[in-house]
Design a protein around this motif. Structure first.
Motif, PDB file in Angstrom:
ATOM      1  N   UNK A 270      30.757  39.734  36.380  1.00  0.00           N
ATOM      2  CA  UNK A 270      31.333  40.850  36.654  1.00  0.00           C
ATOM      3  C   UNK A 270      31.337  41.767  38.063  1.00  0.00           C
ATOM      4  N   UNK A 271      32.094  41.703  38.728  1.00  0.00           N
ATOM      5  CA  UNK A 271      31.876  42.825  40.120  1.00  0.00           C
ATOM      6  C   UNK A 271      31.368  44.326  39.583  1.00  0.00           C
ATOM      7  N   UNK A 272      30.529  45.065  41.437  1.00  0.00           N
ATOM      8  CA  UNK A 272      30.774  46.127  41.086  1.00  0.00           C
ATOM      9  C   UNK A 272      31.738  47.114  41.740  1.00  0.00           C
ATOM     10  N   UNK A 273      32.516  46.491  41.999  1.00  0.00           N
ATOM     11  CA  UNK A 273      33.627  47.008  42.860  1.00  0.00           C
ATOM     12  C   UNK A 273      34.289  48.140  42.049  1.00  0.00           C
ATOM     13  N   UNK A 293      39.844  43.760  35.327  1.00  0.00           N
ATOM     14  CA  UNK A 293      40.035  44.571  36.741  1.00  0.00           C
ATOM     15  C   UNK A 293      41.380  44.737  36.816  1.00  0.00           C
ATOM     16  N   UNK A 294      41.254  46.186  37.743  1.00  0.00           N
ATOM     17  CA  UNK A 294      42.875  46.748  37.380  1.00  0.00           C
ATOM     18  C   UNK A 294      42.926  46.870  39.477  1.00  0.00           C
ATOM     19  N   UNK A 295      44.195  46.662  39.632  1.00  0.00           N
ATOM     20  CA  UNK A 295      44.704  47.245  41.046  1.00  0.00           C
ATOM     21  C   UNK A 295      46.000  47.700  41.789  1.00  0.00           C
ATOM     22  N   UNK A 296      45.278  48.660  42.351  1.00  0.00           N
ATOM     23  CA  UNK A 296      46.147  50.347  42.008  1.00  0.00           C
ATOM     24  C   UNK A 296      46.967  50.261  43.826  1.00  0.00           C
ATOM     25  N   UNK A 297      48.219  49.973  43.684  1.00  0.00           N
ATOM     26  CA  UNK A 297      48.548  49.955  45.111  1.00  0.00           C
ATOM     27  C   UNK A 297      50.294  50.398  45.094  1.00  0.00           C
ATOM     28  N   UNK A 338      46.609  44.462  35.786  1.00  0.00           N
ATOM     29  CA  UNK A 338      46.320  44.497  34.748  1.00  0.00           C
ATOM     30  C   UNK A 338      45.077  42.817  34.470  1.00  0.00           C
ATOM     31  N   UNK A 339      44.429  42.121  34.808  1.00  0.00           N
ATOM     32  CA  UNK A 339      43.826  41.446  34.601  1.00  0.00           C
ATOM     33  C   UNK A 339      42.650  41.433  33.781  1.00  0.00           C
ATOM     34  N   UNK A 340      42.514  40.221  32.353  1.00  0.00           N
ATOM     35  CA  UNK A 340      40.750  40.208  32.382  1.00  0.00           C
ATOM     36  C   UNK A 340      40.818  38.345  32.723  1.00  0.00           C
ATOM     37  N   UNK A 341      39.507  38.760  33.123  1.00  0.00           N
ATOM     38  CA  UNK A 341      38.887  37.818  33.951  1.00  0.00           C
ATOM     39  C   UNK A 341      38.724  36.642  33.440  1.00  0.00           C
ATOM     40  N   UNK A 367      34.061  52.718  42.499  1.00  0.00           N
ATOM     41  CA  UNK A 367      33.725  52.289  41.136  1.00  0.00           C
ATOM     42  C   UNK A 367      33.278  53.451  39.805  1.00  0.00           C
ATOM     43  N   UNK A 368      32.545  52.956  38.449  1.00  0.00           N
ATOM     44  CA  UNK A 368      31.766  53.405  38.069  1.00  0.00           C
ATOM     45  C   UNK A 368      30.441  53.441  37.878  1.00  0.00           C
ATOM     46  N   UNK A 369      30.360  54.379  37.617  1.00  0.00           N
ATOM     47  CA  UNK A 369      28.579  54.237  37.593  1.00  0.00           C
ATOM     48  C   UNK A 369      27.732  53.640  37.299  1.00  0.00           C
ATOM     49  N   UNK A 370      26.704  52.889  37.173  1.00  0.00           N
ATOM     50  CA  UNK A 370      26.372  51.992  36.639  1.00  0.00           C
ATOM     51  C   UNK A 370      26.428  50.820  36.355  1.00  0.00           C
ATOM     52  N   UNK A 371      27.423  50.356  37.611  1.00  0.00           N
ATOM     53  CA  UNK A 371      28.280  49.183  37.051  1.00  0.00           C
ATOM     54  C   UNK A 371      27.252  47.831  37.642  1.00  0.00           C
ATOM     55  N   UNK A 372      27.520  46.570  36.436  1.00  0.00           N
ATOM     56  CA  UNK A 372      28.894  46.556  35.318  1.00  0.00           C
ATOM     57  C   UNK A 372      28.544  47.811  34.268  1.00  0.00           C
TER      58      UNK A 372
END
Length: 525
Positions: A270-273, A293-297, A338-341, A367-372
């Motif tokens: 899991x990433x922390x982005x 994971x989500x990407x909004x562009x 949106x993708x499930x890794x 990013x969310x706090x305390x990621x992941x």
């Protein structure tokens, strides 16, 4: 009586022959006449039962999805995309059964024996001991099953079989229905556990007539992306077990390998982005942690794209509407991906919160706090966070992999449930044991800001400067206040003091009031 000179089926002339009806004629039109005595109904309590003698394939994930193994005389339909690993899975299962002394047979209608051997060579010596027959004529296949007196059979695939008495090529609706019905009759009569490998359509649904799924006892779906190593086995129908189970495999050079702790792999990757969140999902009876994971562009199209992999597309549309209406996160002019890794597919209401947090994080670039960070929960149309099943198991799985702070619906977990019976909290802080002053001072040192409530402080809490990012620690002293030595130690750790108002409140009231002030100032309320 009506006369015909031309066959209505093939169009040939003068080919009709007279055939005498040898069935016994009933008298007086009585129902059931000529077929013997009608059966006598009896209560279910008087029907005897026998324990199921299952045949274990020694592939733990497969046996668990089946309900404990193959049942003699049952029909299992296994579907999946081309190249996903259906033949690999069935060959491995037959190899294990043959090694245990069971009589098995592999019927190939799509590949030659030489092609099947090439695949079996990489699966180990057990797979090379599986007998094989390459045939598509249904009568010959049934004859081979009877002559070999097999206990377990795999037919790959049912769409290639052709019934000789029917016109047309194999794979048509009539041929598939006839082949399945006759195989089922033989399997029930000889107690042969039969696995039928089936094709799928471009939409991922099982190909062939719907009656095919009704005839068989169990329907399994093998899913995954060919470019990804992970595969997921689901039970869509199971007369001998649960339909809520799922098995996870990893495709390697030596065949399929069971993934016994998939959560550990997904959490480690899991990433922390921004746009990343860990979903605590339930796959049947076991919890599973996966990264969403989500990407909004910004979109250059008149109608922005909504691309989803591993989740329900309609669920994403619902969550986007809730975010726009109740969360202040508008994505109307943006493309959302949106993708499930890992290529895993999750289909349950508990994915709503993960979708919302991932999209909101990606949209705002924070990013969310305390990621992941793990989360789960269903979103209502009015914006509330609703309870989902098995919260304790989800929380325990997250804690087992080091994710202590979980965003969950009200009532999730024993402590949170008791503390939030009258609240609508979207996140529950972790409640630890009693802490001594050095522990509190260490928390103040590690935090971005630590505020100590003190009645004689000069700066009010509403005017105290707060950081834009990071963790804020609020220290509320016991009844009677904090001693001067303790205040000095907290100041040395970086804490600042603030007063709540002109009056002194009890500790229980002051803590709630101070939390309300901070939540308002940071924009959460």
């Amino acid at each position: 009586m009506q006369w015909h000179g031309q066959c209505q089926g093939c169009g040939a002339w003068n080919t009709l022959e007279q055939v005498a009806d040898t069935r016994q004629q009933g008298t007086g039109g009585r129902a059931g006449a000529g077929f013997g005595e009608p059966p006598t109904p009896r209560p279910l309590a008087e029907v005897g039962t026998a324990p199921l003698q299952r045949l274990r394939t020694e592939i733990g994930e497969l046996d668990r999805v089946l309900g404990g193994g193959l049942v003699p005389g049952s029909l299992v339909l296994l579907g999946g995309s081309p190249g996903i690993g259906k033949s690999t899975l069935t060959t491995m299962a037959l190899g294990n059964l043959a090694g245990a002394g069971r009589r098995v047979l592999y019927v190939s209608g799509e590949e030659s024996p030489e092609q099947v051997r090439l695949r079996a060579e990489r699966l180990g010596p057990a797979a090379l001991g599986v007998p094989i027959v390459a045939e598509t004529e249904l009568e010959l296949v049934l004859g081979a099953l009877e002559r070999a007196a097999v206990e377990v059979c795999v037919i790959d695939s049912v769409q290639t079989l052709r019934a000789g008495e029917l016109p047309g090529a194999g794979g048509s609706v009539a041929h598939v229905r006839e082949a399945t019905a006759r195989i089922m009759a033989l399997a029930k009569e000889r107690a042969i556990a039969t696995v039928l490998v089936g094709h799928v359509t471009k939409d991922g649904a099982l190909a062939g007539p719907r009656a095919l799924e009704h005839l068989v006892d169990c329907v399994l779906q093998f899913e995954g992306e060919r470019e990804r190593p992970y595969r997921e086995l689901r039970a869509l129908k199971n007369r001998f077990g649960s339909t809520n189970e799922a098995g996870i495999f990893e495709m390697r050079q030596g065949g399929l390998v069971e993934v016994l702790d998939a959560s550990a792999r997904f959490v480690a990757e899991a990433t922390r982005a921004p746009g990343s969140v860990v979903l605590a999902a339930m796959e049947g009876s076991r919890p599973l942690l996966v990264e969403v994971q989500a990407l909004v562009a910004p979109s250059e199209l008149e109608q922005p794209r909504r691309v989803v992999s591993g989740l329900d597309r309609n669920r994403l549309a619902l969550v986007l509407a809730i975010l726009a209406r109740h969360g202040g996160v508008g994505t109307g002019g943006a493309d959302v991906f949106v993708n499930v890794v890992g290529g895993v597919r999750v289909d349950e209401p508990g994915t709503d919160l993960a979708l919302a947090l991932a999209v909101a994080s990606a949209s705002r670039g924070a990013p969310l706090r305390h990621t992941p960070r793990a989360c789960f929960g269903e979103l209502g149309l009015t914006g509330e966070l609703r309870w989902v099943g098995h919260p304790e198991r989800r929380l325990a799985e997250a804690a087992r992999h080091g994710l202590r702070e979980v965003i969950a619906p009200p009532g999730s977990g024993a402590t949170a449930r008791e503390a939030a019976k009258q609240s609508r909290r979207a996140w529950f802080p972790e409640i630890g044991g009693p802490a001594i002053l050095p522990d509190v001072a260490q928390l103040a040192t590690d935090a971005a800001c630590a505020v100590v409530l003190e009645a004689d402080a000069t700066t009010p809490l509403s005017a105290r400067a707060l950081p834009q990012h990071g963790e804020i620690i609020l220290v509320v002293g016991p009844e009677g206040g904090i001693s001067p030595a303790e205040r000095e130690q907290l100041r040395a750790a970086g804490a600042v003091e603030a007063r709540l108002g002109p009056t002194v409140l009890r500790t229980s009231t002051a803590g709630a009031a101070a939390a309300a002030v901070l939540l308002t100032r940071i924009g959460r309320w």
